[in-house]
Design a protein around this motif. Structure first.
Motif, PDB file in Angstrom:
ATOM      1  N   TRP A   1       0.888  -1.241   0.158  1.00  0.00           N
ATOM      2  CA  TRP A   1      -0.105  -0.018   0.006  1.00  0.00           C
ATOM      3  C   TRP A   1       0.820   1.272   0.154  1.00  0.00           C
ATOM      4  O   TRP A   1       2.010   1.314   0.412  1.00  0.00           O
ATOM      5  CB  TRP A   1      -0.969  -0.094   1.422  1.00  0.00           C
ATOM      6  CG  TRP A   1      -2.031  -1.046   1.158  1.00  0.00           C
ATOM      7  CD1 TRP A   1      -2.100  -2.480   1.342  1.00  0.00           C
ATOM      8  CD2 TRP A   1      -3.431  -0.652   0.701  1.00  0.00           C
ATOM      9  NE1 TRP A   1      -3.289  -2.865   1.315  1.00  0.00           N
ATOM     10  CE2 TRP A   1      -4.263  -1.727   0.530  1.00  0.00           C
ATOM     11  CE3 TRP A   1      -3.942   0.485   0.058  1.00  0.00           C
ATOM     12  CZ2 TRP A   1      -5.497  -2.187   0.178  1.00  0.00           C
ATOM     13  CZ3 TRP A   1      -5.228   0.419  -0.401  1.00  0.00           C
ATOM     14  CH2 TRP A   1      -5.783  -0.787  -0.386  1.00  0.00           C
TER      15      TRP A   1
ATOM     16  N   GLU B   1     -16.119  -1.694  -0.248  1.00  0.00           N
ATOM     17  CA  GLU B   1     -16.686  -1.352   1.438  1.00  0.00           C
ATOM     18  C   GLU B   1     -16.909   0.141   1.513  1.00  0.00           C
ATOM     19  O   GLU B   1     -16.464   0.853   0.763  1.00  0.00           O
ATOM     20  CB  GLU B   1     -15.305  -1.815   2.175  1.00  0.00           C
ATOM     21  CG  GLU B   1     -14.829  -3.112   2.098  1.00  0.00           C
ATOM     22  CD  GLU B   1     -13.459  -3.301   3.103  1.00  0.00           C
ATOM     23  OE1 GLU B   1     -13.103  -2.450   3.563  1.00  0.00           O
ATOM     24  OE2 GLU B   1     -13.018  -4.234   2.866  1.00  0.00           O
TER      25      GLU B   1
ATOM     26  N   LEU C   1      -6.486  -0.675  -6.108  1.00  0.00           N
ATOM     27  CA  LEU C   1      -7.343  -0.700  -4.743  1.00  0.00           C
ATOM     28  C   LEU C   1      -7.167   0.611  -4.090  1.00  0.00           C
ATOM     29  O   LEU C   1      -5.957   1.070  -4.137  1.00  0.00           O
ATOM     30  CB  LEU C   1      -7.184  -1.797  -3.898  1.00  0.00           C
ATOM     31  CG  LEU C   1      -7.608  -3.109  -4.279  1.00  0.00           C
ATOM     32  CD1 LEU C   1      -7.229  -4.244  -3.139  1.00  0.00           C
ATOM     33  CD2 LEU C   1      -8.968  -3.434  -4.790  1.00  0.00           C
TER      34      LEU C   1
ATOM     35  N   ARG D   1      -8.067   3.188  -1.091  1.00  0.00           N
ATOM     36  CA  ARG D   1      -8.783   3.172   0.400  1.00  0.00           C
ATOM     37  C   ARG D   1      -9.146   4.697   0.638  1.00  0.00           C
ATOM     38  O   ARG D   1      -8.023   5.308   0.819  1.00  0.00           O
ATOM     39  CB  ARG D   1      -8.092   2.474   1.532  1.00  0.00           C
ATOM     40  CG  ARG D   1      -8.678   2.220   2.786  1.00  0.00           C
ATOM     41  CD  ARG D   1      -8.096   1.518   3.781  1.00  0.00           C
ATOM     42  NE  ARG D   1      -8.104   0.053   3.438  1.00  0.00           N
ATOM     43  CZ  ARG D   1      -9.171  -0.804   3.364  1.00  0.00           C
ATOM     44  NH1 ARG D   1     -10.525  -0.187   3.979  1.00  0.00           N
ATOM     45  NH2 ARG D   1      -9.148  -2.009   3.197  1.00  0.00           N
TER      46      ARG D   1
ATOM     47  N   CYS E   1     -13.991   4.133   2.656  1.00  0.00           N
ATOM     48  CA  CYS E   1     -14.499   3.151   1.611  1.00  0.00           C
ATOM     49  C   CYS E   1     -13.180   2.693   1.152  1.00  0.00           C
ATOM     50  O   CYS E   1     -12.065   2.968   0.970  1.00  0.00           O
ATOM     51  CB  CYS E   1     -15.522   3.747   0.668  1.00  0.00           C
ATOM     52  SG  CYS E   1     -14.564   4.951  -0.315  1.00  0.00           S
ATOM     53  N   LEU E   2     -13.409   1.490   0.453  1.00  0.00           N
ATOM     54  CA  LEU E   2     -12.451   0.876  -0.305  1.00  0.00           C
ATOM     55  C   LEU E   2     -13.187   0.726  -1.778  1.00  0.00           C
ATOM     56  O   LEU E   2     -14.255   0.210  -1.753  1.00  0.00           O
ATOM     57  CB  LEU E   2     -12.139  -0.678   0.005  1.00  0.00           C
ATOM     58  CG  LEU E   2     -11.020  -1.471  -0.395  1.00  0.00           C
ATOM     59  CD1 LEU E   2      -9.714  -0.843  -0.206  1.00  0.00           C
ATOM     60  CD2 LEU E   2     -10.994  -2.931   0.098  1.00  0.00           C
TER      61      LEU E   2
END
Length: 241
Positions: free
Chosen positions: A30, A80, A56, A58, A112-113
């Motif tokens: 990340w 998410e 991805l 986040r 959120c994701l």
């Protein structure tokens, strides 16, 4: 989770489309982004801050990104939390397509994701989409135990969610235009391995496999036909800013 400076993120990640790529959650790296409290896990990428990329992303609670234009288009699946912009709130399961030339100022109050793809639109693909969970219509799959939710198709490129009941097996098949999968729930499997929630797979053109599930079942995001297709991001180079 180790968080690396965004300046350390390579401009070339998984760029060889002839290779089969598998990333499981424990392999994740990340990175910070230029926006405070927004982090990215790159899956494939070519380009610097302007990039043909799959990631991805986040958003931590109360984070926001500055208003920006999508030069090459943006595809989003909310994994998410709740994602938002000036046009509304998008809960888990929402699918968004913002074509080239559109702009917004995204944020998330609760965090959120997202699964995000940038600069991966075909030249004439200008459809803007927002498919919320309550608007989704699942269809029977080709074998018992499968349900399919078509999300988008254009010029031989198809995107869908596929729900696999426990202990479902599909016939062996070939992906002439390649295949990309992100596992949303459960465990997806084929003869090459087992892929838990959070796994990302990219199989090259003309690859073949026989997927199945065990007792857990699975829900997967699937895109096919896009590897080798002419996309706007093909013009980008690693040094592009």
């Amino acid at each position: 989770m180790t968080l690396l400076p965004w300046t350390q993120m390579s401009a070339e990640i998984n760029t060889d489309l002839s290779q089969r790529i598998v990333q499981t959650p424990e392999q994740a790296l990340w990175f910070e982004s230029p926006a405070k409290d927004i982090h990215r896990r790159p899956l494939d990428r070519i380009g610097a801050e302007v990039a043909k990329a799959t990631s991805l992303v986040r958003y931590l609670p109360d984070s926001q990104f500055a208003s920006h234009q999508h030069g090459g288009g943006e595809e989003i699946l909310v994994l998410e939390g709740t994602f938002s912009d000036e046009n509304g709130d998008y809960p888990v399961g929402t699918y968004l397509r913002n074509p080239p030339g559109t702009s917004h100022a995204p944020f998330s109050k609760e965090g959120c994701l997202l699964l995000v793809k940038l600069w991966q639109f075909s030249q004439d693909d200008t459809e803007q989409l927002c498919i919320r969970p309550e608007q989704q219509h699942w269809l029977p799959g080709l074998v018992p135990g499968l349900q399919v939710l078509p999300l988008h198709q254009f010029d031989g490129i198809n995107t869908a969610l596929v729900r696999w009941a426990p202990n479902t097996t599909f016939q062996p098949h070939v992906h002439a235009g390649g295949e990309e999968i992100y596992v949303l729930e459960g465990v997806f499997q084929d003869e090459f391995g087992s892929y838990p929630k959070g796994s990302w797979l990219r199989s090259p053109r003309w690859s073949k496999h026989q997927p199945f599930t065990g007792a857990e079942g699975a829900l997967i995001y699937v895109k096919v036909g896009h590897l080798g297709a002419q996309l706007l991001g093909d013009q980008l180079k690693p040094q592009d800013q």
